[in-house]
Design an enzyme around this catalytic site. Structure first.
Site, mmCIF file in Angstrom:
data_model
loop_
_atom_site.group_PDB
_atom_site.id
_atom_site.type_symbol
_atom_site.label_atom_id
_atom_site.label_comp_id
_atom_site.label_asym_id
_atom_site.label_seq_id
_atom_site.Cartn_x
_atom_site.Cartn_y
_atom_site.Cartn_z
ATOM 1 N N ASP A 5 121.110 2.608 -25.557
ATOM 2 C CA ASP A 5 122.499 2.100 -27.162
ATOM 3 C C ASP A 5 122.864 3.219 -27.965
ATOM 4 O O ASP A 5 123.054 4.428 -26.594
ATOM 5 C CB ASP A 5 120.501 1.728 -27.755
ATOM 6 N N HIS A 6 123.445 2.837 -28.644
ATOM 7 C CA HIS A 6 124.105 4.540 -29.204
ATOM 8 C C HIS A 6 124.150 5.742 -28.843
ATOM 9 O O HIS A 6 123.268 6.416 -28.410
ATOM 10 C CB HIS A 6 123.869 3.472 -30.528
ATOM 11 N N THR A 30 115.343 -2.551 -35.125
ATOM 12 C CA THR A 30 114.632 -2.410 -36.268
ATOM 13 C C THR A 30 113.312 -3.445 -36.394
ATOM 14 O O THR A 30 111.932 -2.923 -36.352
ATOM 15 C CB THR A 30 115.578 -2.301 -37.410
HETATM 16 ZN ZN LIG Z 1 123.822 -0.945 -33.315
#
Ligand SMILES: [Zn+2]
Length: 283
Positions: free
Chosen positions: A82-83, A232
Protein backbone atom coordinates in the site's frame (compact mmCIF):
# COMPACT_ATOMS: atom_id res chain seq x y z
CA UNK A 1 -6.41 -20.98 -7.00
CA UNK A 2 -3.85 -19.33 -4.70
CA UNK A 3 -1.91 -16.28 -5.81
CA UNK A 4 -2.97 -14.24 -8.83
CA UNK A 5 -1.70 -11.09 -10.45
CA UNK A 6 -3.47 -7.99 -9.15
CA UNK A 7 -4.02 -6.78 -12.73
CA UNK A 8 -5.92 -10.01 -13.52
CA UNK A 9 -8.03 -9.78 -10.36
CA UNK A 10 -8.93 -6.17 -11.23
CA UNK A 11 -9.73 -7.05 -14.85
CA UNK A 12 -12.10 -9.74 -13.61
CA UNK A 13 -13.79 -7.26 -11.23
CA UNK A 14 -14.08 -4.81 -14.13
CA UNK A 15 -15.74 -7.46 -16.31
CA UNK A 16 -18.32 -7.96 -13.56
CA UNK A 17 -18.81 -4.18 -13.18
CA UNK A 18 -17.77 -4.36 -9.52
CA UNK A 19 -14.81 -4.05 -7.14
CA UNK A 20 -12.50 -6.39 -5.29
CA UNK A 21 -11.84 -5.59 -1.65
CA UNK A 22 -8.29 -4.97 -0.45
CA UNK A 23 -7.36 -5.05 3.24
CA UNK A 24 -4.30 -3.73 5.08
CA UNK A 25 -3.04 -6.50 7.36
CA UNK A 26 0.01 -6.82 9.56
CA UNK A 27 -0.12 -10.06 11.49
CA UNK A 28 -1.16 -13.69 11.20
CA UNK A 29 -4.73 -13.18 12.53
CA UNK A 30 -5.45 -10.33 10.10
CA UNK A 31 -3.89 -12.02 7.06
CA UNK A 32 -5.60 -15.36 7.73
CA UNK A 33 -8.93 -13.59 8.36
CA UNK A 34 -8.68 -11.59 5.11
CA UNK A 35 -8.07 -14.71 3.02
CA UNK A 36 -10.41 -17.07 4.87
CA UNK A 37 -13.23 -14.51 5.20
CA UNK A 38 -13.09 -13.74 1.47
CA UNK A 39 -13.03 -17.47 0.68
CA UNK A 40 -16.14 -17.97 2.83
CA UNK A 41 -17.87 -15.21 0.82
CA UNK A 42 -16.52 -16.73 -2.43
CA UNK A 43 -14.92 -13.40 -3.37
CA UNK A 44 -11.40 -12.62 -4.59
CA UNK A 45 -9.30 -10.55 -2.20
CA UNK A 46 -6.13 -8.45 -2.13
CA UNK A 47 -4.04 -8.43 1.05
CA UNK A 48 -1.93 -5.29 1.50
CA UNK A 49 0.94 -4.21 3.68
CA UNK A 50 0.97 -0.59 4.77
CA UNK A 51 4.66 0.43 5.04
CA UNK A 52 4.15 1.86 8.56
CA UNK A 53 3.07 -1.60 9.65
CA UNK A 54 6.24 -3.16 8.29
CA UNK A 55 7.79 -2.71 11.74
CA UNK A 56 5.62 -5.61 12.87
CA UNK A 57 6.22 -8.01 9.99
CA UNK A 58 9.08 -8.12 7.48
CA UNK A 59 8.43 -7.70 3.75
CA UNK A 60 9.48 -11.32 3.09
CA UNK A 61 7.51 -12.59 6.10
CA UNK A 62 4.37 -10.84 4.89
CA UNK A 63 4.61 -12.35 1.40
CA UNK A 64 5.16 -15.85 2.88
CA UNK A 65 2.21 -15.55 5.25
CA UNK A 66 -0.19 -14.48 2.49
CA UNK A 67 1.10 -17.18 0.11
CA UNK A 68 0.65 -19.84 2.77
CA UNK A 69 -2.96 -18.75 3.35
CA UNK A 70 -3.64 -18.46 -0.39
CA UNK A 71 -2.57 -22.07 -0.97
CA UNK A 72 -5.38 -23.24 1.29
CA UNK A 73 -8.29 -21.58 -0.54
CA UNK A 74 -9.80 -21.66 -4.02
CA UNK A 75 -10.36 -17.91 -4.52
CA UNK A 76 -7.88 -15.58 -6.30
CA UNK A 77 -5.64 -13.83 -3.76
CA UNK A 78 -3.45 -10.81 -4.56
CA UNK A 79 -0.53 -9.27 -2.62
CA UNK A 80 0.08 -5.51 -2.71
CA UNK A 81 2.26 -2.89 -1.02
CA UNK A 82 0.00 0.00 0.00
CA UNK A 83 0.96 3.73 -0.06
CA UNK A 84 4.63 4.22 -0.66
CA UNK A 85 6.38 7.31 -1.93
CA UNK A 86 9.92 6.04 -1.30
CA UNK A 87 11.49 4.58 -4.46
CA UNK A 88 14.15 2.57 -2.58
CA UNK A 89 11.55 1.02 -0.29
CA UNK A 90 9.40 0.06 -3.27
CA UNK A 91 12.43 -1.66 -4.82
CA UNK A 92 13.03 -3.63 -1.60
CA UNK A 93 9.39 -4.73 -1.64
CA UNK A 94 9.74 -5.88 -5.26
CA UNK A 95 12.91 -7.77 -4.32
CA UNK A 96 11.08 -9.36 -1.39
CA UNK A 97 8.51 -10.77 -3.80
CA UNK A 98 5.67 -8.21 -3.80
CA UNK A 99 3.92 -8.71 -7.16
CA UNK A 100 2.11 -5.35 -6.89
CA UNK A 101 3.07 -1.99 -5.33
CA UNK A 102 1.61 1.47 -4.92
CA UNK A 103 3.70 4.42 -6.06
CA UNK A 104 2.11 7.33 -4.20
CA UNK A 105 3.20 10.62 -5.73
CA UNK A 106 -0.15 12.29 -5.04
CA UNK A 107 1.38 15.16 -3.05
CA UNK A 108 3.66 16.08 -5.97
CA UNK A 109 2.76 18.42 -8.84
CA UNK A 110 1.37 16.51 -11.88
CA UNK A 111 4.62 16.41 -13.88
CA UNK A 112 6.67 15.18 -10.91
CA UNK A 113 4.01 12.64 -9.98
CA UNK A 114 4.13 11.32 -13.57
CA UNK A 115 7.95 11.13 -13.52
CA UNK A 116 8.06 9.34 -10.14
CA UNK A 117 5.28 6.89 -10.98
CA UNK A 118 6.64 6.15 -14.47
CA UNK A 119 10.06 5.33 -12.97
CA UNK A 120 8.41 2.86 -10.56
CA UNK A 121 6.44 1.31 -13.45
CA UNK A 122 9.69 0.83 -15.44
CA UNK A 123 11.41 -0.83 -12.49
CA UNK A 124 8.38 -2.98 -11.59
CA UNK A 125 8.23 -4.25 -15.15
CA UNK A 126 11.61 -5.95 -14.66
CA UNK A 127 9.99 -7.89 -11.79
CA UNK A 128 6.78 -8.53 -13.75
CA UNK A 129 4.98 -6.52 -11.05
CA UNK A 130 1.93 -4.25 -11.15
CA UNK A 131 1.83 -0.61 -10.04
CA UNK A 132 -0.99 1.49 -8.61
CA UNK A 133 -0.59 5.27 -8.89
CA UNK A 134 -2.55 8.06 -7.22
CA UNK A 135 -3.76 11.29 -8.73
CA UNK A 136 -5.69 13.93 -6.86
CA UNK A 137 -5.12 13.55 -3.15
CA UNK A 138 -7.04 11.29 -0.76
CA UNK A 139 -6.30 13.04 2.53
CA UNK A 140 -7.10 12.40 6.18
CA UNK A 141 -10.68 11.95 7.37
CA UNK A 142 -9.90 13.67 10.68
CA UNK A 143 -9.49 16.84 8.60
CA UNK A 144 -12.91 17.48 7.03
CA UNK A 145 -11.41 19.90 4.51
CA UNK A 146 -9.53 16.95 2.98
CA UNK A 147 -12.70 15.35 1.67
CA UNK A 148 -15.09 18.23 1.10
CA UNK A 149 -12.65 20.40 -0.90
CA UNK A 150 -13.26 19.56 -4.52
CA UNK A 151 -9.97 21.19 -5.59
CA UNK A 152 -8.25 18.08 -4.17
CA UNK A 153 -10.42 15.82 -6.35
CA UNK A 154 -8.99 14.11 -9.42
CA UNK A 155 -9.62 15.89 -12.74
CA UNK A 156 -10.78 13.54 -15.53
CA UNK A 157 -8.48 14.99 -18.20
CA UNK A 158 -5.43 14.91 -15.91
CA UNK A 159 -6.28 11.31 -15.03
CA UNK A 160 -6.23 10.39 -18.73
CA UNK A 161 -2.86 12.10 -19.23
CA UNK A 162 -1.44 10.46 -16.07
CA UNK A 163 -2.65 6.94 -16.94
CA UNK A 164 -1.29 7.13 -20.48
CA UNK A 165 2.05 8.69 -19.50
CA UNK A 166 2.79 6.27 -16.64
CA UNK A 167 1.25 2.98 -17.78
CA UNK A 168 -0.03 2.19 -14.26
CA UNK A 169 -2.09 -0.97 -13.72
CA UNK A 170 -4.51 0.79 -11.37
CA UNK A 171 -5.24 4.39 -10.44
CA UNK A 172 -6.34 5.69 -7.02
CA UNK A 173 -8.58 8.71 -7.43
CA UNK A 174 -10.01 11.38 -5.13
CA UNK A 175 -13.70 12.26 -5.27
CA UNK A 176 -14.71 12.79 -1.66
CA UNK A 177 -13.21 9.99 0.45
CA UNK A 178 -10.41 10.24 3.05
CA UNK A 179 -8.23 7.97 5.19
CA UNK A 180 -9.17 7.14 8.80
CA UNK A 181 -12.36 7.84 10.72
CA UNK A 182 -14.67 10.50 9.27
CA UNK A 183 -15.89 13.32 11.53
CA UNK A 184 -19.20 12.98 9.66
CA UNK A 185 -20.25 10.67 6.79
CA UNK A 186 -18.75 11.72 3.46
CA UNK A 187 -20.79 12.52 0.38
CA UNK A 188 -18.88 11.10 -2.57
CA UNK A 189 -18.97 12.94 -5.89
CA UNK A 190 -20.21 10.13 -8.16
CA UNK A 191 -20.49 12.49 -11.14
CA UNK A 192 -16.76 13.18 -10.92
CA UNK A 193 -16.04 9.45 -10.63
CA UNK A 194 -18.13 8.76 -13.74
CA UNK A 195 -16.23 11.46 -15.68
CA UNK A 196 -12.88 9.95 -14.67
CA UNK A 197 -14.05 6.45 -15.56
CA UNK A 198 -15.12 7.62 -19.00
CA UNK A 199 -11.76 9.27 -19.61
CA UNK A 200 -9.55 6.43 -18.32
CA UNK A 201 -9.44 2.73 -19.20
CA UNK A 202 -7.27 1.83 -16.18
CA UNK A 203 -9.10 0.21 -13.22
CA UNK A 204 -9.86 2.82 -10.54
CA UNK A 205 -9.23 2.48 -6.81
CA UNK A 206 -11.17 3.93 -3.87
CA UNK A 207 -9.09 4.74 -0.78
CA UNK A 208 -10.42 5.80 2.60
CA UNK A 209 -13.16 3.19 2.63
CA UNK A 210 -13.69 3.00 6.40
CA UNK A 211 -17.04 4.56 7.27
CA UNK A 212 -18.47 5.29 3.81
CA UNK A 213 -22.22 4.44 3.84
CA UNK A 214 -23.00 1.14 2.08
CA UNK A 215 -25.26 2.63 -0.60
CA UNK A 216 -22.56 5.07 -1.68
CA UNK A 217 -19.98 2.28 -1.86
CA UNK A 218 -22.17 0.15 -4.10
CA UNK A 219 -22.72 3.21 -6.28
CA UNK A 220 -18.95 3.66 -6.70
CA UNK A 221 -18.55 -0.02 -7.73
CA UNK A 222 -21.18 0.51 -10.43
CA UNK A 223 -19.40 3.61 -11.69
CA UNK A 224 -15.83 2.47 -12.21
CA UNK A 225 -14.25 1.54 -8.86
CA UNK A 226 -12.60 -1.89 -9.26
CA UNK A 227 -10.55 -1.95 -6.04
CA UNK A 228 -11.74 -0.80 -2.66
CA UNK A 229 -9.14 -0.31 0.12
CA UNK A 230 -10.02 -0.88 3.76
CA UNK A 231 -7.43 -0.10 6.42
CA UNK A 232 -8.60 1.76 9.52
CA UNK A 233 -11.81 -0.17 10.18
CA UNK A 234 -10.06 -3.56 9.93
CA UNK A 235 -7.16 -2.43 12.08
CA UNK A 236 -9.38 -1.11 14.87
CA UNK A 237 -11.47 -4.28 14.83
CA UNK A 238 -8.28 -6.31 15.30
CA UNK A 239 -7.52 -4.32 18.45
CA UNK A 240 -11.11 -4.48 19.63
CA UNK A 241 -11.45 -8.27 19.33
CA UNK A 242 -8.09 -8.95 20.91
CA UNK A 243 -9.14 -6.77 23.87
CA UNK A 244 -12.56 -8.38 24.00
CA UNK A 245 -11.00 -11.82 24.37
CA UNK A 246 -9.13 -10.78 27.47
CA UNK A 247 -12.26 -9.17 28.95
CA UNK A 248 -14.57 -12.07 28.24
CA UNK A 249 -12.66 -15.24 27.63
CA UNK A 250 -9.57 -15.06 29.80
CA UNK A 251 -7.92 -18.42 30.54
CA UNK A 252 -10.39 -20.24 28.31
CA UNK A 253 -8.21 -21.31 25.41
CA UNK A 254 -4.62 -21.29 26.63
CA UNK A 255 -1.82 -18.90 25.80
CA UNK A 256 -2.77 -18.24 22.14
CA UNK A 257 -6.54 -18.14 22.49
CA UNK A 258 -6.68 -14.41 21.73
CA UNK A 259 -5.12 -14.95 18.26
CA UNK A 260 -7.71 -17.55 17.30
CA UNK A 261 -10.54 -15.45 18.78
CA UNK A 262 -9.50 -12.37 16.74
CA UNK A 263 -9.00 -14.44 13.56
CA UNK A 264 -12.50 -15.93 13.86
CA UNK A 265 -14.24 -12.59 14.53
CA UNK A 266 -12.26 -10.79 11.82
CA UNK A 267 -13.04 -13.54 9.28
CA UNK A 268 -16.77 -12.99 9.90
CA UNK A 269 -16.28 -9.23 9.38
CA UNK A 270 -14.35 -9.79 6.13
CA UNK A 271 -16.95 -12.23 4.82
CA UNK A 272 -19.71 -9.68 5.42
CA UNK A 273 -17.69 -6.81 3.94
CA UNK A 274 -16.79 -8.81 0.80
CA UNK A 275 -20.48 -9.44 0.16
CA UNK A 276 -20.83 -5.73 -0.67
CA UNK A 277 -19.43 -6.68 -4.07
CA UNK A 278 -21.06 -8.88 -6.65
CA UNK A 279 -17.82 -10.40 -7.92
CA UNK A 280 -18.42 -13.99 -6.84
CA UNK A 281 -15.97 -16.76 -7.51
CA UNK A 282 -16.91 -20.43 -7.62
CA UNK A 283 -14.48 -23.13 -8.48
ZN1 LIG B 1 -5.02 4.85 0.92
Amino acid sequence: MSLERVRDILAEADRHGTAVLAFDAMNYAMIAAAVQGAAAAKRPVIVMLYPEMAGYVSLEGFVSLVKEQARQVSIPVGIHLDHCSNFEYIVSALRAGFPSVMADGSLLPLEENIAFTASVVRTAKAFGADVEGELGHVGKAANERDYISSELYTQAEEARIFAEATGVTALAVAFGSAHGNYTRPPKLNITRLREINEAVKTPLVLHGGSGIPKEQLIDTFRNGINKFNVGTEFSYLNQKYTGQYFEQARERDGACGHVEYAREKLSAYIMEKCRLTSCTFDS
